[in-house]
Design a protein around this motif. Structure first.
Motif, PDB file in Angstrom:
ATOM      1  N   LYS A   1       0.826  -1.204   0.000  1.00 18.33           N
ATOM      2  CA  LYS A   1       0.000   0.000   0.000  1.00 18.33           C
ATOM      3  C   LYS A   1       0.863   1.258   0.000  1.00 18.33           C
ATOM      4  O   LYS A   1       0.512   2.266  -0.621  1.00 18.33           O
ATOM      5  N   LEU A   2       1.991   1.208   0.698  1.00 18.47           N
ATOM      6  CA  LEU A   2       2.918   2.339   0.686  1.00 18.47           C
ATOM      7  C   LEU A   2       3.430   2.582  -0.729  1.00 18.47           C
ATOM      8  O   LEU A   2       3.557   3.730  -1.161  1.00 18.47           O
ATOM      9  N   CYS A   3       3.708   1.517  -1.454  1.00 21.77           N
ATOM     10  CA  CYS A   3       4.184   1.646  -2.836  1.00 21.77           C
ATOM     11  C   CYS A   3       3.153   2.364  -3.706  1.00 21.77           C
ATOM     12  O   CYS A   3       3.497   3.244  -4.494  1.00 21.77           O
ATOM     13  N   ASP A   4       1.884   1.984  -3.565  1.00 18.54           N
ATOM     14  CA  ASP A   4       0.821   2.639  -4.329  1.00 18.54           C
ATOM     15  C   ASP A   4       0.752   4.128  -3.999  1.00 18.54           C
ATOM     16  O   ASP A   4       0.639   4.973  -4.888  1.00 18.54           O
ATOM     17  N   LYS A   5       0.818   4.432  -2.720  1.00 19.24           N
ATOM     18  CA  LYS A   5       0.769   5.825  -2.284  1.00 19.24           C
ATOM     19  C   LYS A   5       2.002   6.584  -2.764  1.00 19.24           C
ATOM     20  O   LYS A   5       1.903   7.747  -3.162  1.00 19.24           O
ATOM     21  N   PHE A   6       3.163   5.939  -2.724  1.00 14.86           N
ATOM     22  CA  PHE A   6       4.406   6.559  -3.177  1.00 14.86           C
ATOM     23  C   PHE A   6       4.306   6.959  -4.649  1.00 14.86           C
ATOM     24  O   PHE A   6       4.692   8.060  -5.025  1.00 14.86           O
ATOM     25  N   ILE A   7       3.765   6.071  -5.462  1.00 17.83           N
ATOM     26  CA  ILE A   7       3.643   6.366  -6.890  1.00 17.83           C
ATOM     27  C   ILE A   7       2.699   7.550  -7.100  1.00 17.83           C
ATOM     28  O   ILE A   7       3.026   8.482  -7.843  1.00 17.83           O
ATOM     29  N   THR A   8       1.540   7.532  -6.451  1.00 15.70           N
ATOM     30  CA  THR A   8       0.555   8.587  -6.695  1.00 15.70           C
ATOM     31  C   THR A   8       0.919   9.917  -6.037  1.00 15.70           C
ATOM     32  O   THR A   8       0.728  10.972  -6.643  1.00 15.70           O
ATOM     33  N   ARG A   9       1.446   9.886  -4.811  1.00 15.29           N
ATOM     34  CA  ARG A   9       1.705  11.138  -4.089  1.00 15.29           C
ATOM     35  C   ARG A   9       3.090  11.721  -4.328  1.00 15.29           C
ATOM     36  O   ARG A   9       3.287  12.923  -4.130  1.00 15.29           O
ATOM     37  N   HIS A  10       4.051  10.875  -4.700  1.00 11.59           N
ATOM     38  CA  HIS A  10       5.402  11.417  -4.879  1.00 11.59           C
ATOM     39  C   HIS A  10       5.928  11.263  -6.303  1.00 11.59           C
ATOM     40  O   HIS A  10       6.320  12.240  -6.922  1.00 11.59           O
ATOM     41  N   SER A  11       5.944  10.049  -6.806  1.00 11.66           N
ATOM     42  CA  SER A  11       6.636   9.793  -8.061  1.00 11.66           C
ATOM     43  C   SER A  11       5.981  10.505  -9.252  1.00 11.66           C
ATOM     44  O   SER A  11       6.670  11.158 -10.031  1.00 11.66           O
ATOM     45  N   ILE A  12       4.671  10.385  -9.387  1.00  8.91           N
ATOM     46  CA  ILE A  12       4.004  11.025 -10.529  1.00  8.91           C
ATOM     47  C   ILE A  12       4.163  12.553 -10.496  1.00  8.91           C
ATOM     48  O   ILE A  12       4.516  13.148 -11.517  1.00  8.91           O
ATOM     49  N   PRO A  13       3.942  13.211  -9.356  1.00 12.83           N
ATOM     50  CA  PRO A  13       4.093  14.672  -9.362  1.00 12.83           C
ATOM     51  C   PRO A  13       5.536  15.176  -9.484  1.00 12.83           C
ATOM     52  O   PRO A  13       5.761  16.282  -9.959  1.00 12.83           O
ATOM     53  N   HIS A  14       6.522  14.382  -9.043  1.00 14.59           N
ATOM     54  CA  HIS A  14       7.885  14.906  -8.959  1.00 14.59           C
ATOM     55  C   HIS A  14       8.891  14.303  -9.938  1.00 14.59           C
ATOM     56  O   HIS A  14      10.018  14.795 -10.011  1.00 14.59           O
ATOM     57  N   ASN A  15       8.536  13.248 -10.630  1.00 15.43           N
ATOM     58  CA  ASN A  15       9.493  12.580 -11.515  1.00 15.43           C
ATOM     59  C   ASN A  15       9.037  12.623 -12.966  1.00 15.43           C
ATOM     60  O   ASN A  15       7.860  12.819 -13.254  1.00 15.43           O
ATOM     61  N   LYS A  16      10.020  12.413 -13.860  1.00 17.77           N
ATOM     62  CA  LYS A  16       9.687  12.274 -15.274  1.00 17.77           C
ATOM     63  C   LYS A  16       8.930  10.971 -15.484  1.00 17.77           C
ATOM     64  O   LYS A  16       9.027  10.043 -14.669  1.00 17.77           O
ATOM     65  N   GLN A  17       8.219  10.889 -16.594  1.00 20.57           N
ATOM     66  CA  GLN A  17       7.408   9.707 -16.885  1.00 20.57           C
ATOM     67  C   GLN A  17       8.265   8.445 -16.947  1.00 20.57           C
ATOM     68  O   GLN A  17       7.841   7.382 -16.493  1.00 20.57           O
ATOM     69  N   SER A  18       9.486   8.530 -17.467  1.00 27.41           N
ATOM     70  CA  SER A  18      10.348   7.348 -17.550  1.00 27.41           C
ATOM     71  C   SER A  18      10.757   6.864 -16.154  1.00 27.41           C
ATOM     72  O   SER A  18      10.867   5.652 -15.917  1.00 27.41           O
ATOM     73  N   THR A  19      10.963   7.791 -15.229  1.00 24.85           N
ATOM     74  CA  THR A  19      11.301   7.417 -13.857  1.00 24.85           C
ATOM     75  C   THR A  19      10.118   6.758 -13.171  1.00 24.85           C
ATOM     76  O   THR A  19      10.273   5.774 -12.443  1.00 24.85           O
ATOM     77  N   VAL A  20       8.921   7.294 -13.397  1.00 24.44           N
ATOM     78  CA  VAL A  20       7.708   6.699 -12.829  1.00 24.44           C
ATOM     79  C   VAL A  20       7.551   5.273 -13.351  1.00 24.44           C
ATOM     80  O   VAL A  20       7.255   4.342 -12.583  1.00 24.44           O
ATOM     81  N   LYS A  21       7.774   5.089 -14.637  1.00 28.98           N
ATOM     82  CA  LYS A  21       7.675   3.754 -15.240  1.00 28.98           C
ATOM     83  C   LYS A  21       8.692   2.806 -14.615  1.00 28.98           C
ATOM     84  O   LYS A  21       8.378   1.668 -14.286  1.00 28.98           O
ATOM     85  N   GLY A  22       9.927   3.278 -14.421  1.00 23.91           N
ATOM     86  CA  GLY A  22      10.953   2.461 -13.793  1.00 23.91           C
ATOM     87  C   GLY A  22      10.606   2.119 -12.348  1.00 23.91           C
ATOM     88  O   GLY A  22      10.761   0.973 -11.919  1.00 23.91           O
ATOM     89  N   ASN A  23      10.122   3.121 -11.603  1.00 26.07           N
ATOM     90  CA  ASN A  23       9.725   2.873 -10.211  1.00 26.07           C
ATOM     91  C   ASN A  23       8.620   1.829 -10.126  1.00 26.07           C
ATOM     92  O   ASN A  23       8.664   0.937  -9.281  1.00 26.07           O
ATOM     93  N   ARG A  24       7.631   1.943 -11.019  1.00 25.37           N
ATOM     94  CA  ARG A  24       6.547   0.948 -11.032  1.00 25.37           C
ATOM     95  C   ARG A  24       7.092  -0.449 -11.310  1.00 25.37           C
ATOM     96  O   ARG A  24       6.654  -1.425 -10.709  1.00 25.37           O
ATOM     97  N   SER A  25       8.033  -0.539 -12.209  1.00 25.03           N
ATOM     98  CA  SER A  25       8.621  -1.831 -12.553  1.00 25.03           C
ATOM     99  C   SER A  25       9.400  -2.415 -11.366  1.00 25.03           C
ATOM    100  O   SER A  25       9.248  -3.599 -11.046  1.00 25.03           O
ATOM    101  N   TYR A  26      10.210  -1.599 -10.713  1.00 30.15           N
ATOM    102  CA  TYR A  26      10.978  -2.087  -9.558  1.00 30.15           C
ATOM    103  C   TYR A  26      10.050  -2.494  -8.418  1.00 30.15           C
ATOM    104  O   TYR A  26      10.287  -3.500  -7.746  1.00 30.15           O
ATOM    105  N   ILE A  27       8.985  -1.728  -8.232  1.00 32.18           N
ATOM    106  CA  ILE A  27       8.019  -2.059  -7.190  1.00 32.18           C
ATOM    107  C   ILE A  27       7.333  -3.379  -7.498  1.00 32.18           C
ATOM    108  O   ILE A  27       7.246  -4.265  -6.644  1.00 32.18           O
TER     109      ILE A  27
END
Length: 113
Positions: free
Chosen positions: A26-52
């Motif tokens: 659940k923390l991972c889901d929140k991390f993607i929506t509250r931090h990664s999407i607003p603060h990272n480039k789309q390629s970084t968000v994609k990479g973070n989702r993959s690592y998660i």
């Protein structure tokens, strides 16, 4: 309980915090929506989702955020030692996730494993 209350602590607050503490998944889901999407480039968000999806959730997903220890993180990273670049990216993602968890009140300050 009375002794704990006299000591200035609230035992029901501790129980409530433990019950409301999210799992790593659940923390991972929140991390993607509250931090990664607003603060990272789309390629970084994609990479973070993959690592998660491929590494973090299978290794730590069922643990409560406050219960993850340095040994848990170390084991998750050492299991990926045969792919060093991925291990480094997973560690970096976990580090930022736990920093966010401290900001969001899921872990005490200074307890990033």
């Amino acid at each position: 309980w009375l002794a704990v209350v006299r000591g200035g602590k609230d035992p029901s607050l501790e129980k409530r915090r433990a019950r409301l503490n999210p799992t790593i998944k659940k923390l991972c889901d929140k991390f993607i929506t509250r931090h990664s999407i607003p603060h990272n480039k789309q390629s970084t968000v994609k990479g973070n989702r993959s690592y998660i999806k491929n590494h973090i959730v299978p290794a730590l997903g069922k643990l409560k955020t406050a219960d993850v220890t340095r040994a848990d993180v170390s084991r998750a990273i050492s299991d990926r030692a045969h792919i060093p670049a991925t291990a480094n990216h997973v560690l970096s993602c976990l580090k930022k996730m736990f920093n966010c968890a401290e900001l969001w009140g899921y872990r005490d300050d200074g307890t990033n494993p």
